[in-house]
Scaffold this active site. Structure first.
Site, PDB file in Angstrom:
ATOM      1  N   SER A 112       0.854  -1.189   0.000  1.00 29.24           N
ATOM      2  CA  SER A 112       0.000   0.000   0.000  1.00 29.24           C
ATOM      3  C   SER A 112       0.889   1.237   0.000  1.00 29.24           C
ATOM      4  O   SER A 112       1.782   1.354   0.840  1.00 29.24           O
ATOM      5  CB  SER A 112      -0.888  -0.011   1.243  1.00 29.24           C
ATOM      6  OG  SER A 112      -1.601   1.194   1.325  1.00 29.24           O
ATOM      7  N   HIS A 128       0.309   4.413   0.743  1.00 30.73           N
ATOM      8  CA  HIS A 128       0.226   5.469   1.760  1.00 30.73           C
ATOM      9  C   HIS A 128       0.897   5.095   3.079  1.00 30.73           C
ATOM     10  O   HIS A 128       1.011   5.928   3.965  1.00 30.73           O
ATOM     11  CB  HIS A 128      -1.224   5.926   1.972  1.00 30.73           C
ATOM     12  CG  HIS A 128      -2.113   5.000   2.734  1.00 30.73           C
ATOM     13  ND1 HIS A 128      -2.443   5.231   4.044  1.00 30.73           N
ATOM     14  CD2 HIS A 128      -2.752   3.859   2.387  1.00 30.73           C
ATOM     15  CE1 HIS A 128      -3.271   4.268   4.473  1.00 30.73           C
ATOM     16  NE2 HIS A 128      -3.474   3.433   3.475  1.00 30.73           N
ATOM     17  N   CYS A 155      -9.757   2.829  12.751  1.00 29.48           N
ATOM     18  CA  CYS A 155     -10.842   2.068  12.120  1.00 29.48           C
ATOM     19  C   CYS A 155     -11.746   3.035  11.370  1.00 29.48           C
ATOM     20  O   CYS A 155     -11.817   4.208  11.683  1.00 29.48           O
ATOM     21  CB  CYS A 155     -11.539   1.163  13.121  1.00 29.48           C
ATOM     22  SG  CYS A 155     -13.063   1.732  13.761  1.00 29.48           S
TER      23      CYS A 155
HETATM   24  N1  PLP Z   1      -2.943  -4.390   5.980  1.00 30.85           N
HETATM   25  C1  PLP Z   1      -2.362  -3.749   7.011  1.00 30.85           C
HETATM   26  C2  PLP Z   1      -1.419  -4.470   7.895  1.00 30.85           C
HETATM   27  C3  PLP Z   1      -2.650  -2.388   7.228  1.00 30.85           C
HETATM   28  O1  PLP Z   1      -2.095  -1.760   8.258  1.00 30.85           O
HETATM   29  C4  PLP Z   1      -3.559  -1.739   6.352  1.00 30.85           C
HETATM   30  C5  PLP Z   1      -3.926  -0.318   6.571  1.00 30.85           C
HETATM   31  O2  PLP Z   1      -4.294   0.095   7.652  1.00 30.85           O
HETATM   32  C6  PLP Z   1      -4.118  -2.446   5.291  1.00 30.85           C
HETATM   33  C7  PLP Z   1      -3.789  -3.777   5.137  1.00 30.85           C
HETATM   34  C8  PLP Z   1      -5.080  -1.799   4.329  1.00 30.85           C
HETATM   35  O3  PLP Z   1      -4.385  -0.989   3.423  1.00 30.85           O
HETATM   36  P1  PLP Z   1      -5.144   0.207   2.650  1.00 30.85           P
HETATM   37  O4  PLP Z   1      -5.401   1.273   3.649  1.00 30.85           O
HETATM   38  O5  PLP Z   1      -4.176   0.635   1.584  1.00 30.85           O
HETATM   39  O6  PLP Z   1      -6.379  -0.391   2.062  1.00 30.85           O
END
Ligand code: PLP
Length: 362
Positions: free
Chosen positions: A186, A188, A306
């Site tokens: 991801s 961001h 959340c």
């Molecule tokens: N997996 C983990 C460990 C995360 O911390 C997050 C984001 O909080 C995600 C998946 C989801 O990513 P995205 O916000 O790009 O959908």
């Protein structure tokens, strides 16, 4: 006084290099799927970013699917590869993985330090038949790193596919796809824009698409690619990884313990991301701590951010056996631009918060 942003695991501040690359890509008029010169110019930016991002993780550009973020990358891997397999997930996974795996998935417990229980994984793999194991590399709430090499060896021994949620890893520690079959990223979480991510695949692996349409991404994900965001993703990943975050994190932990020896550091004995600490102040609800620190100009979170903006008890800390204390943890996650002044400012705000909470109880 400027605010102190210590919620990097929710999202990292954007890297200026990523903002510049996005602005440049936004000025391109073409669609990367068009055959004319404008389309080809856009396609060049797309494919350069694809190759550079994949190479950083030891993969080939053609095995990278751009997605709308980590959530979609996890869903594409888990839903798209699960056919005929029993899905097994770790107990401390992100909701994106738990939701994609669904209620029928087997849940592998973690040990008290937050690392995956390898003996439990082995038993589950023996019982499961063909399986797909989905685990995170680094936990978003505690920073705890799972023993990925050992997990991969078990998966290989039992013929299971292994999907890694590596969303929190890049930008903090080096990591490659290695023996895993797929890996979610991801932008961001590493200083790029929100709303873009990628799924890396072992060569030859073809998940069933979640989105069909114009055949983009080699038919693996329909929809015109978010070119400016992808350019920003590539530029953020090319930035040098911050150094010295572990020392700042350790100084925060030592400072808090000196002020309040009753504080528990969740997962403190396990290998962890250098930027993350989960501080449990027994008896102090997480929400109250977060609000008090916010009023003092410091942004932290209670466990995971959340979507509803509400604070709930952490399923991660509950899985680690924390009981009532699982509702009393704040996550401090240092961004790439944290500096030496961060420690003193955080400790001053934390000391003030504890004083006020104590005063209210008296
Ligand atoms: N997996 C983990 C460990 C995360 O911390 C997050 C984001 O909080 C995600 C998946 C989801 O990513 P995205 O916000 O790009 O959908």
């Amino acid at each position: 006084m400027a605010r102190l942003y210590l919620d990097a695991n929710a999202t990292e501040p954007m890297r200026p290099e990523a903002i510049a690359a996005m602005a440049e890509a936004m000025a391109l008029p073409g669609n990367p799927s068009s055959v004319h010169a404008e389309g080809r110019a856009a396609r060049r930016v797309l494919e350069e970013a694809r190759d550079a991002i994949a190479a950083r993780f030891g993969a080939r550009g053609r095995d990278l699917v751009f997605t709308s973020g980590g959530t979609e990358a996890n869903a594409l891997a888990i839903r798209g590869l699960a056919a005929g397999r029993r899905v097994l997930v770790g107990a401390t996974e992100h909701p994106a993985v738990l939701a994609a795996a669904g209620p029928a998935a087997g849940v592998i417990p973690v040990l008290a330090d937050g690392t995956l229980d390898l003996a439990a994984l082995e038993s589950a793999l023996k019982a499961a038949g063909p399986a797909l194991v989905a685990v995170m590399v680094a936990n978003n709430e505690t920073g705890v790193l799972h023993p990925i090499e050992a997990i991969a060896a078990l998966c290989q021994e039992h013929g299971a596919l292994l999907h890694l949620d590596a969303v929190q890893m890049p930008g903090r520690l080096p990591f490659v796809l290695g023996p895993a079959d797929s890996m979610a990223l991801s932008a961001h979480k590493l200083g790029g824009p929100k709303g873009v991510g990628a799924l890396l695949l072992r060569p030859g692996l073809d998940p069933t698409p979640l989105l069909t349409g114009g055949g983009q991404e080699s038919g693996r994900r329909g929809g015109t690619e978010a070119l400016p965001a992808i350019a920003g993703f590539g530029a953020a990943l090319a930035c040098p990884r911050p150094e010295g975050l572990a020392a700042l994190r350790d100084a925060i932990e030592a400072g808090v313990k000196a002020l309040a020896p009753e504080v528990i550091i969740a997962g403190g004995s396990a290998p962890r991301l250098p930027n993350t600490t989960s501080l449990i102040l027994p008896g102090a609800p997480a929400e109250t701590q977060v609000i008090a620190l916010d009023l003092a100009g410091v942004a932290v979170s209670a466990g995971a951010a959340c979507s509803s903006g509400k604070v709930r008890q952490s399923h991660v800390l509950a899985a680690m056996g924390f009981g009532a204390d699982a509702a009393c943890a704040i996550r401090v996650s240092l961004p790439w631009n944290a500096g030496a002044e961060t420690v003193a400012r955080f400790l001053a705000a934390w000391a003030g918060m504890r004083e006020r909470l104590g005063a209210r109880k008296r």
